[in-house]
Design a protein around this motif. Structure first.
Motif, PDB file in Angstrom:
ATOM      1  N   PRO A   5      47.040  45.373  39.731  1.00  0.00           N
ATOM      2  CA  PRO A   5      47.025  44.495  40.905  1.00  0.00           C
ATOM      3  C   PRO A   5      48.423  44.016  41.274  1.00  0.00           C
ATOM      4  O   PRO A   5      49.288  43.836  40.410  1.00  0.00           O
ATOM      5  CB  PRO A   5      46.137  43.319  40.464  1.00  0.00           C
ATOM      6  CG  PRO A   5      45.343  43.839  39.319  1.00  0.00           C
ATOM      7  CD  PRO A   5      46.219  44.826  38.622  1.00  0.00           C
ATOM      8  N   ASP A  57      43.649  38.076  48.729  1.00  0.00           N
ATOM      9  CA  ASP A  57      42.859  39.287  48.493  1.00  0.00           C
ATOM     10  C   ASP A  57      43.374  40.015  47.252  1.00  0.00           C
ATOM     11  O   ASP A  57      43.762  41.183  47.320  1.00  0.00           O
ATOM     12  CB  ASP A  57      42.933  40.212  49.717  1.00  0.00           C
ATOM     13  CG  ASP A  57      42.319  39.587  50.949  1.00  0.00           C
ATOM     14  OD1 ASP A  57      41.107  39.788  51.170  1.00  0.00           O
ATOM     15  OD2 ASP A  57      43.044  38.890  51.690  1.00  0.00           O
ATOM     16  N   GLU A  59      41.976  41.400  44.781  1.00  0.00           N
ATOM     17  CA  GLU A  59      41.256  42.612  44.385  1.00  0.00           C
ATOM     18  C   GLU A  59      41.498  43.766  45.350  1.00  0.00           C
ATOM     19  O   GLU A  59      41.074  44.898  45.087  1.00  0.00           O
ATOM     20  CB  GLU A  59      39.761  42.314  44.296  1.00  0.00           C
ATOM     21  CG  GLU A  59      39.392  41.312  43.222  1.00  0.00           C
ATOM     22  CD  GLU A  59      37.910  40.992  43.247  1.00  0.00           C
ATOM     23  OE1 GLU A  59      37.100  41.909  43.484  1.00  0.00           O
ATOM     24  OE2 GLU A  59      37.560  39.818  43.039  1.00  0.00           O
ATOM     25  N   GLY A  60      42.222  43.498  46.451  1.00  0.00           N
ATOM     26  CA  GLY A  60      42.473  44.559  47.430  1.00  0.00           C
ATOM     27  C   GLY A  60      43.904  45.036  47.444  1.00  0.00           C
ATOM     28  O   GLY A  60      44.255  45.886  48.276  1.00  0.00           O
ATOM     29  N   TRP A  62      47.140  46.727  45.328  1.00  0.00           N
ATOM     30  CA  TRP A  62      47.373  47.516  44.121  1.00  0.00           C
ATOM     31  C   TRP A  62      48.708  48.258  44.147  1.00  0.00           C
ATOM     32  O   TRP A  62      49.127  48.755  45.192  1.00  0.00           O
ATOM     33  CB  TRP A  62      46.246  48.542  43.949  1.00  0.00           C
ATOM     34  CG  TRP A  62      44.929  47.887  43.703  1.00  0.00           C
ATOM     35  CD1 TRP A  62      44.028  47.457  44.643  1.00  0.00           C
ATOM     36  CD2 TRP A  62      44.379  47.538  42.440  1.00  0.00           C
ATOM     37  NE1 TRP A  62      42.946  46.869  44.037  1.00  0.00           N
ATOM     38  CE2 TRP A  62      43.129  46.904  42.684  1.00  0.00           C
ATOM     39  CE3 TRP A  62      44.812  47.700  41.118  1.00  0.00           C
ATOM     40  CZ2 TRP A  62      42.331  46.444  41.648  1.00  0.00           C
ATOM     41  CZ3 TRP A  62      44.004  47.242  40.092  1.00  0.00           C
ATOM     42  CH2 TRP A  62      42.774  46.614  40.361  1.00  0.00           C
ATOM     43  N   SER A  76      45.209  45.570  50.997  1.00  0.00           N
ATOM     44  CA  SER A  76      44.056  45.505  51.897  1.00  0.00           C
ATOM     45  C   SER A  76      43.442  44.117  51.853  1.00  0.00           C
ATOM     46  O   SER A  76      43.682  43.337  50.931  1.00  0.00           O
ATOM     47  CB  SER A  76      43.010  46.563  51.534  1.00  0.00           C
ATOM     48  OG  SER A  76      42.467  46.321  50.242  1.00  0.00           O
ATOM     49  N   ARG A  78      39.837  41.593  53.323  1.00  0.00           N
ATOM     50  CA  ARG A  78      38.490  41.504  53.917  1.00  0.00           C
ATOM     51  C   ARG A  78      38.402  40.215  54.703  1.00  0.00           C
ATOM     52  O   ARG A  78      38.758  39.151  54.198  1.00  0.00           O
ATOM     53  CB  ARG A  78      37.410  41.510  52.831  1.00  0.00           C
ATOM     54  CG  ARG A  78      37.253  42.804  52.105  1.00  0.00           C
ATOM     55  CD  ARG A  78      36.038  42.809  51.203  1.00  0.00           C
ATOM     56  NE  ARG A  78      35.982  41.657  50.312  1.00  0.00           N
ATOM     57  CZ  ARG A  78      35.394  41.672  49.116  1.00  0.00           C
ATOM     58  NH1 ARG A  78      34.839  42.780  48.666  1.00  0.00           N
ATOM     59  NH2 ARG A  78      35.369  40.599  48.370  1.00  0.00           N
ATOM     60  N   TRP A  83      37.113  45.217  56.877  1.00  0.00           N
ATOM     61  CA  TRP A  83      38.123  45.603  55.893  1.00  0.00           C
ATOM     62  C   TRP A  83      39.376  46.040  56.634  1.00  0.00           C
ATOM     63  O   TRP A  83      39.309  46.798  57.611  1.00  0.00           O
ATOM     64  CB  TRP A  83      37.598  46.740  55.031  1.00  0.00           C
ATOM     65  CG  TRP A  83      38.573  47.286  54.018  1.00  0.00           C
ATOM     66  CD1 TRP A  83      38.826  46.783  52.772  1.00  0.00           C
ATOM     67  CD2 TRP A  83      39.408  48.448  54.158  1.00  0.00           C
ATOM     68  NE1 TRP A  83      39.760  47.557  52.118  1.00  0.00           N
ATOM     69  CE2 TRP A  83      40.137  48.589  52.960  1.00  0.00           C
ATOM     70  CE3 TRP A  83      39.603  49.377  55.176  1.00  0.00           C
ATOM     71  CZ2 TRP A  83      41.050  49.625  52.750  1.00  0.00           C
ATOM     72  CZ3 TRP A  83      40.511  50.407  54.982  1.00  0.00           C
ATOM     73  CH2 TRP A  83      41.213  50.528  53.787  1.00  0.00           C
ATOM     74  N   GLN A 106      41.134  53.110  45.660  1.00  0.00           N
ATOM     75  CA  GLN A 106      41.039  51.783  45.047  1.00  0.00           C
ATOM     76  C   GLN A 106      40.935  50.703  46.117  1.00  0.00           C
ATOM     77  O   GLN A 106      40.144  49.756  45.995  1.00  0.00           O
ATOM     78  CB  GLN A 106      42.264  51.526  44.161  1.00  0.00           C
ATOM     79  CG  GLN A 106      42.207  50.265  43.342  1.00  0.00           C
ATOM     80  CD  GLN A 106      41.236  50.373  42.164  1.00  0.00           C
ATOM     81  OE1 GLN A 106      40.761  51.450  41.836  1.00  0.00           O
ATOM     82  NE2 GLN A 106      40.953  49.241  41.528  1.00  0.00           N
ATOM     83  N   ALA A 107      41.738  50.819  47.170  1.00  0.00           N
ATOM     84  CA  ALA A 107      41.675  49.835  48.247  1.00  0.00           C
ATOM     85  C   ALA A 107      40.341  49.902  48.990  1.00  0.00           C
ATOM     86  O   ALA A 107      39.787  48.863  49.364  1.00  0.00           O
ATOM     87  CB  ALA A 107      42.833  50.066  49.217  1.00  0.00           C
ATOM     88  N   ARG A 109      37.499  50.637  47.761  1.00  0.00           N
ATOM     89  CA  ARG A 109      36.460  49.994  46.949  1.00  0.00           C
ATOM     90  C   ARG A 109      36.354  48.508  47.280  1.00  0.00           C
ATOM     91  O   ARG A 109      35.269  47.930  47.245  1.00  0.00           O
ATOM     92  CB  ARG A 109      36.756  50.177  45.459  1.00  0.00           C
ATOM     93  CG  ARG A 109      36.560  51.585  44.941  1.00  0.00           C
ATOM     94  CD  ARG A 109      36.621  51.634  43.415  1.00  0.00           C
ATOM     95  NE  ARG A 109      36.606  53.012  42.953  1.00  0.00           N
ATOM     96  CZ  ARG A 109      37.690  53.699  42.617  1.00  0.00           C
ATOM     97  NH1 ARG A 109      38.878  53.107  42.657  1.00  0.00           N
ATOM     98  NH2 ARG A 109      37.601  54.957  42.221  1.00  0.00           N
ATOM     99  N   TYR A 110      37.489  47.908  47.595  1.00  0.00           N
ATOM    100  CA  TYR A 110      37.480  46.490  47.960  1.00  0.00           C
ATOM    101  C   TYR A 110      36.717  46.272  49.264  1.00  0.00           C
ATOM    102  O   TYR A 110      36.205  45.175  49.507  1.00  0.00           O
ATOM    103  CB  TYR A 110      38.918  45.994  48.098  1.00  0.00           C
ATOM    104  CG  TYR A 110      39.050  44.513  48.360  1.00  0.00           C
ATOM    105  CD1 TYR A 110      38.490  43.576  47.497  1.00  0.00           C
ATOM    106  CD2 TYR A 110      39.753  44.043  49.461  1.00  0.00           C
ATOM    107  CE1 TYR A 110      38.620  42.223  47.727  1.00  0.00           C
ATOM    108  CE2 TYR A 110      39.901  42.694  49.698  1.00  0.00           C
ATOM    109  CZ  TYR A 110      39.328  41.784  48.834  1.00  0.00           C
ATOM    110  OH  TYR A 110      39.457  40.439  49.074  1.00  0.00           O
TER     111      TYR A 110
END
Length: 292
Positions: A5, A57, A59-60, A62, A76, A78, A83, A106-107, A109-110
């Protein structure tokens, strides 16, 4: 290679900027385009944006790292079921090895469960191919640049435009939802800090707003073309003397903006795409390049 992250820190914000500068600088050279020399102010705003996204964000956002060095990044966000891909870049020496694909997956998935997706793509054909394969519709984008000929701007008419502020937050979010289906939320806080002014038009028949930074139209949203045209003309009339105007990320649905730019003497060209999933191009609307 590992994915980790992006942290809300000065060091990570700087690393994100450096990866993006290197990747997009190399793209400009391959396209024989004049390189843009980033100013200290631009770099500071970019790093502030990186921290803003990592904070809200986590978790978005990386990094892809090899031997402790960042070789790619994806940021990324939300916002109310939408998104947003804010930044996506891979250093030239790491391209062609699947780094970008891993970061984008990966992005994405967020964004699972989001009804809509939005991003602004560079002209890089590899990036465009990835976005299309991820289900995005690619809308070719136009942009306007140049000094403003104020004598070409038409009479603005009777629609009042005035400076906005925190008191208009409900109005801004309402216009967001009507135009793109989701509020910008906390991004309005960021934009208020990192633009020169917020202009607002609020009438009985509708509302709209515009953020301006120097000669650049940063973001515009309105409930009617009439209001959007009024806001854009006002913004161009306020461009400081000696600065060039810039209105970017215009799809074909924004011909009203093209017409205003041409009447002000700006030069029209094409560059990149506005890529959307689950919605048509919002209109009347001029998206922010990374916060959409």
């Amino acid at each position: 290679m590992i994915l980790r992250p992006v942290r809300d820190s000065e060091a990570d914000a700087r690393r994100v900027r450096e990866v993006c500068e290197e990747a997009f600088g190399a793209l400009a050279r391959t396209r024989n385009e004049p390189g843009r020399q980033p100013t200290p102010q631009w770099r500071a705003r970019t790093e502030a944006r990186n921290r803003h996204l990592a904070r809200h964000d986590p978790e978005g956002c990386w990094f892809a790292e090899e031997d402790g060095e960042a070789v790619g990044v994806a940021l990324s966000a939300r916002r109310e079921g939408t998104w947003i891909l804010a930044a996506f870049a891979v250093r030239p020496q790491a391209q062609g090895r699947g780094v970008g694909l891993l970061l984008l997956e990966q992005a994405l998935r967020y964004g699972r469960g989001c009804l809509r997706g939005m991003l602004c793509s560079s002209p890089d054909p590899r990036a465009a191919r990835r976005y299309r394969r991820a289900g995005f519709t690619l809308h070719p984008a136009m942009e306007l640049h140049g000094p403003v000929d104020r004598s070409g701007l038409r009479d603005p008419g009777e629609i009042p435009v005035h400076p906005g502020g925190p008191a208009q937050r409900h109005l801004l979010e309402s216009v967001d939802r009507l135009t793109r289906g989701a509020s910008h939320g906390v991004d309005h806080d960021f934009l208020a800090l990192h633009t020169d002014e917020l202009l607002v038009a609020d009438t009985l028949s509708g509302s709209g707003y515009l953020y301006r930074l120097g000669g650049r139209v940063v973001l515009l949203a309105a409930t009617s073309r009439r209001l959007a045209v009024r806001l854009l003309r006002e913004a161009l009339a306020r461009v400081p003397d000696g600065q060039e105007a810039a209105v970017t990320n215009l799809t074909a649905e924004q011909e009203w903006a093209v017409d205003v730019g041409l009447e002000a003497g700006l030069t029209l060209s094409t560059r990149g795409y506005v890529a959307l999933r689950g919605l048509r191009p919002p209109s009347p609307y001029i998206p922010h390049g990374s916060l959409l």
